[in-house]
Design an enzyme around this catalytic site. Structure first.
Site, PDB file in Angstrom:
ATOM      1  N   LYS A 214      31.504  45.546  43.507  1.00  0.00           N
ATOM      2  CA  LYS A 214      31.405  44.264  44.230  1.00  0.00           C
ATOM      3  C   LYS A 214      31.883  43.103  43.352  1.00  0.00           C
ATOM      4  CE  LYS A 214      30.143  40.910  46.805  1.00  0.00           C
ATOM      5  NZ  LYS A 214      30.627  40.623  48.133  1.00  0.00           N
ATOM      6  N   CYS A 268      30.238  32.948  46.359  1.00  0.00           N
ATOM      7  CA  CYS A 268      30.577  34.302  45.895  1.00  0.00           C
ATOM      8  C   CYS A 268      31.648  34.274  44.818  1.00  0.00           C
ATOM      9  CB  CYS A 268      31.070  35.140  47.072  1.00  0.00           C
ATOM     10  SG  CYS A 268      29.924  35.121  48.438  1.00  0.00           S
TER      11      CYS A 268
HETATM   12  N1  SAJ Z   1      40.909  30.296  48.329  1.00  0.00           N
HETATM   13  C1  SAJ Z   1      42.037  29.692  47.814  1.00  0.00           C
HETATM   14  N2  SAJ Z   1      43.238  30.331  47.968  1.00  0.00           N
HETATM   15  C2  SAJ Z   1      43.339  31.523  48.626  1.00  0.00           C
HETATM   16  C3  SAJ Z   1      42.185  32.122  49.136  1.00  0.00           C
HETATM   17  C4  SAJ Z   1      40.970  31.483  48.977  1.00  0.00           C
HETATM   18  O1  SAJ Z   1      41.985  28.614  47.222  1.00  0.00           O
HETATM   19  O2  SAJ Z   1      44.482  32.018  48.747  1.00  0.00           O
HETATM   20  C5  SAJ Z   1      39.599  29.625  48.168  1.00  0.00           C
HETATM   21  C6  SAJ Z   1      38.933  29.253  49.493  1.00  0.00           C
HETATM   22  O3  SAJ Z   1      39.425  28.036  49.978  1.00  0.00           O
HETATM   23  C7  SAJ Z   1      37.482  29.190  49.083  1.00  0.00           C
HETATM   24  C8  SAJ Z   1      37.379  30.274  48.020  1.00  0.00           C
HETATM   25  O4  SAJ Z   1      38.697  30.536  47.580  1.00  0.00           O
HETATM   26  O5  SAJ Z   1      37.170  27.933  48.511  1.00  0.00           O
HETATM   27  C9  SAJ Z   1      36.753  31.564  48.495  1.00  0.00           C
HETATM   28  O6  SAJ Z   1      37.230  31.907  49.779  1.00  0.00           O
HETATM   29  P1  SAJ Z   1      37.617  33.399  50.179  1.00  0.00           P
HETATM   30  O7  SAJ Z   1      38.082  33.384  51.581  1.00  0.00           O
HETATM   31  O8  SAJ Z   1      38.535  33.986  49.182  1.00  0.00           O
HETATM   32  O9  SAJ Z   1      36.273  34.212  49.992  1.00  0.00           O
HETATM   33  P2  SAJ Z   1      34.746  34.064  50.508  1.00  0.00           P
HETATM   34  O10 SAJ Z   1      33.958  33.463  49.390  1.00  0.00           O
HETATM   35  O11 SAJ Z   1      34.649  33.437  51.843  1.00  0.00           O
HETATM   36  O12 SAJ Z   1      34.368  35.619  50.688  1.00  0.00           O
HETATM   37  C10 SAJ Z   1      34.563  36.496  49.598  1.00  0.00           C
HETATM   38  C11 SAJ Z   1      35.251  37.766  50.114  1.00  0.00           C
HETATM   39  N3  SAJ Z   1      35.676  38.576  48.988  1.00  0.00           N
HETATM   40  C12 SAJ Z   1      36.956  39.016  48.862  1.00  0.00           C
HETATM   41  O13 SAJ Z   1      37.823  38.746  49.642  1.00  0.00           O
HETATM   42  C13 SAJ Z   1      37.237  39.902  47.683  1.00  0.00           C
HETATM   43  C14 SAJ Z   1      34.303  38.545  51.040  1.00  0.00           C
HETATM   44  O14 SAJ Z   1      34.870  39.770  51.445  1.00  0.00           O
HETATM   45  C15 SAJ Z   1      32.978  38.789  50.318  1.00  0.00           C
HETATM   46  O15 SAJ Z   1      32.056  39.478  51.154  1.00  0.00           O
HETATM   47  C16 SAJ Z   1      32.380  37.444  49.956  1.00  0.00           C
HETATM   48  O16 SAJ Z   1      33.286  36.794  49.030  1.00  0.00           O
HETATM   49  C17 SAJ Z   1      31.044  37.679  49.305  1.00  0.00           C
HETATM   50  O17 SAJ Z   1      30.016  37.499  49.998  1.00  0.00           O
HETATM   51  O18 SAJ Z   1      31.000  38.135  48.154  1.00  0.00           O
END
Ligand code: SAJ
Length: 416
Positions: A214, A268
Site C-alpha cells: 500500500k 494519502c
Molecule cells: N495530482 C497531481 N498530478 C497528477 C495526479 C494527482 O498533482 O497527475 C495530485 C492531486 O491533485 C492531489 C494529489 O495528487 O492533490 C493526490 O491525488 P490522487 O488522485 O493521485 O490520489 P488520491 O489521494 O485521491 O488517492 C490515492 C490513490 N492512490 C493511487 O493512485 C496510487 C488511491 O487509489 C488510494 O486508495 C488513495 O490514495 C488512498 O486512500 O491511499
C-alpha cells in the site's frame, strides 16, 4: 454466499469505512458501524451521510432502511471486525497509530473465538503485528496468530483500501485486493469475507508485504507527480509550455508522465511515503526528495502570484478551487487551501475563493477579513488575477474569452 460471516463491524465510518460498510450491507450482511463521532452515528442511523461521494447517499439510505446497516458508538460482538480509521503523522513525520490503538481497545472486550480482524488503514510495516500484540495483552484468554499460527482463536489480516475518491463505490467492488494474513488461515478467512462484495482478485500475501505494498503504491504516485512538478519548474525557467511538453513526451510508447499542479494534497499521497522514510530513513532518498519537491510547490505558486500582484495597488486575486483535487469537496491537506491562506495573510488586497463544492469557507479562512467565498461570475468580473488551483469541471469549461483581460496563473493547465 455469506458462509461464516453474518454480522460484521466496520470500525471507523469515514471516507473508506462508510462506503465499505454500506456495500457489505447491500450484499445482505448485517453490518454494524462503530465510530466515536456521535454526530456521524446519528446522521447514518437517520439514513443520511456526513461525507460527499457519488451515490453513497442512495446506498446508505437503502441499507439503513432495510436494517442491514446501523451505527453505534459502543462495540458489539461480531464475526468480523474491519478497521478503517485515520493514520495521520505527528511532528517529524512520525506515524500516529493512536486511532488504530483506540480501535483495538474498543473491540478487544467483545472478541470471541473464531473472529476475524482486518486492518485497512494505511499503516507502517509491522502495524498489524502491533495490533495483534495489543489485543493479546487485552485478552490473555484468547490465542492470536503470533502465538498459535493457523490454530489461533482470533485471525488477523492487513487488507489495504485502494479506492479513488469520487469512484469509491465502483472501485470498492472492482479493484483487486491484497490480503495480508498473519497466517495462511487468516488470509483464507479474510478472502472469504472480501469475496462477498469484491469482484476483483483477492491476492494473498503476508501482512508485512501487504502493508508495504500500500505504501509503495502511493509513494510511486508521489514520485511520479514530483517528476512532473519538477519539469514544470524547469519549463518556467526555460520558457517552455509544460503541458505541451508532457503531452508530446507521452507520445513516446514507454513514457507516461503525470500532471504538474500546485502541490500534492489529500490524506494519502502527501502522508504515506513518510511512513516508508520513517521506517528506513537511510535508504529512502528518492522518496524523501519527491515529498520535498511536491511540498515545495505551494510556496513557488505563492511567490509567482505575489510577483504578479506587485503591479496592482490593492490587488484582488480569485483562487479557483480549494479542494485537494478535481470534483470533490475534500479539503484535507489541500495545497490550494494553504495557498489561499498564505496569500491572504501576505497580500495588501483581497482573496476571492471560488469553490463550487462547499457552502462556507473552512475555519482557517473564515477568520481572515480579506477572504470571501464567491461565484465564478463574481470572480471573473472583479478579480485582477485569476489563479487556477483545482481543475474542477466547472472551471475547465470556462469561456476562454472571459479570461483574456486578466492576469492568469494556471497551475493545472486547464485554461490552455
Ligand atoms: N495530482 C497531481 N498530478 C497528477 C495526479 C494527482 O498533482 O497527475 C495530485 C492531486 O491533485 C492531489 C494529489 O495528487 O492533490 C493526490 O491525488 P490522487 O488522485 O493521485 O490520489 P488520491 O489521494 O485521491 O488517492 C490515492 C490513490 N492512490 C493511487 O493512485 C496510487 C488511491 O487509489 C488510494 O486508495 C488513495 O490514495 C488512498 O486512500 O491511499
Amino acid at each position: 454466499m455469506k458462509g461464516v460471516f453474518s454480522r460484521v463491524t466496520m470500525v471507523g465510518l469515514g471516507y473508506i469505512g462508510l462506503p465499505t460498510a454500506a456495500v457489505m450491507a447491500s450484499r445482505g450482511l448485517e453490518v454494524i458501524g462503530l465510530d466515536v463521532d456521535q454526530g456521524a452515528v446519528d446522521t447514518i442511523n437517520s439514513g443520511g451521510v456526513h461525507i460527499v461521494e457519488p451515490d453513497l447517499d442512495i446506498v446508505v439510505r437503502s441499507v439503513v432502511t432495510t436494517g442491514n446497516l446501523r451505527a453505534t458508538t459502543i462495540a458489539e460482538p461480531s464475526d468480523a471486525f474491519l478497521i478503517a480509521v485515520p493514520t495521520p503523522f505527528k511532528s517529524g513525520h512520525k506515524p500516529d497509530l493512536s486511532y488504530i490503538q483506540a480501535a483495538a481497545n474498543a473491540i478487544a472486550p467483545v472478541l470471541e473465538t473464531g473472529n476475524l480482524i482486518v486492518l485497512e488503514s494505511t499503516s507502517p510495516v509491522g502495524t498489524t503485528e502491533k495490533v495483534a500484540q495489543w489485543l493479546a495483552q487485552a485478552r490473555p484468554d484468547l490465542s492470536f496468530p503470533q502465538q498459535a499460527g493457523d490454530q489461533s482463536d482470533i485471525m488477523l489480516a492487513y487488507c489495504p483500501e485502494r479506492v479513488l475518491p469520487g469512484y469509491v463505490l465502483q472501485e470498492l467492488v472492482n479493484n483487486d485486493r491484497i490480503i495480508g494474513g498473519m497466517s495462511d488461515r487468516c488470509s483464507q478467512r479474510a478472502t472469504e469475507l472480501y469475496k462477498i462484495f469484491v469482484k476483483g482478485d483477492c491476492l494473498p500475501t503476508t501482512a508485512r508485504t501487504a502493508e508495504l505494498c500500500k505504501l509503495t503504491e502511493n509513494a510511486c504516485r508521489d514520485v511520479n507527480i514530483a517528476f512532473a512538478n519538477e519539469m514544470s519548474l524547469v519549463c518556467e525557467e526555460l520558457s517552455v509550455n509544460v503541458w505541451e511538453l508532457i503531452a508530446l513526451a507521452n507520445r513516446h510508447p514507454r513514457v507516461n508522465i503525470l500532471q504538474p499542479g500546485p502541490g500534492v494534497g489529500g490524506h494519502c499521497i502527501a502522508v504515506d511515503p513518510w511512513f516508508i522514510v520513517d521506517s528506513v530513513p537511510e535508504s529512502t532518498q528518492l522518496i524523501r526528495t519527491a515529498r520535498e519537491v511536491n511540498d515545495g510547490k505551494p510556496q513557488h505558486v505563492i511567490k509567482r502570484v505575489l510577483a504578479k500582484a506587485e503591479r496592482f495597488k490593492s490587488p484582488s486575486i480569485a483562487c479557483f478551487g480549494l479542494a485537494f483535487k478535481a470534483d470533490i469537496d475534500d479539503l484535507r491537506e489541500s495545497p490550494a487551501l494553504g495557498i489561499c491562506r498564505d496569500l491572504a495573510s501576505q497580500l495588501e488586497g483581497t482573496v476571492m475563493v471560488v469553490e463550487p463544492n462547499i457552502d462556507e469557507l473552512p475555519e482557517s479562512l473564515k477568520t481572515l477579513s480579506n477572504v470571501r467565498l464567491c461565484s465564478v461570475q463574481e470572480a471573473l468580473k472583479e478579480a485582477d488575477i485569476l489563479l487556477g488551483l483545482v481543475d474542477h469541471s466547472e472551471f475547465r469549461t470556462l469561456n476562454p474569452e472571459s479570461l483574456v483581460e486578466k492576469v492568469v496563473i494556471d497551475t493545472r493547465g486547464m485554461w490552455r
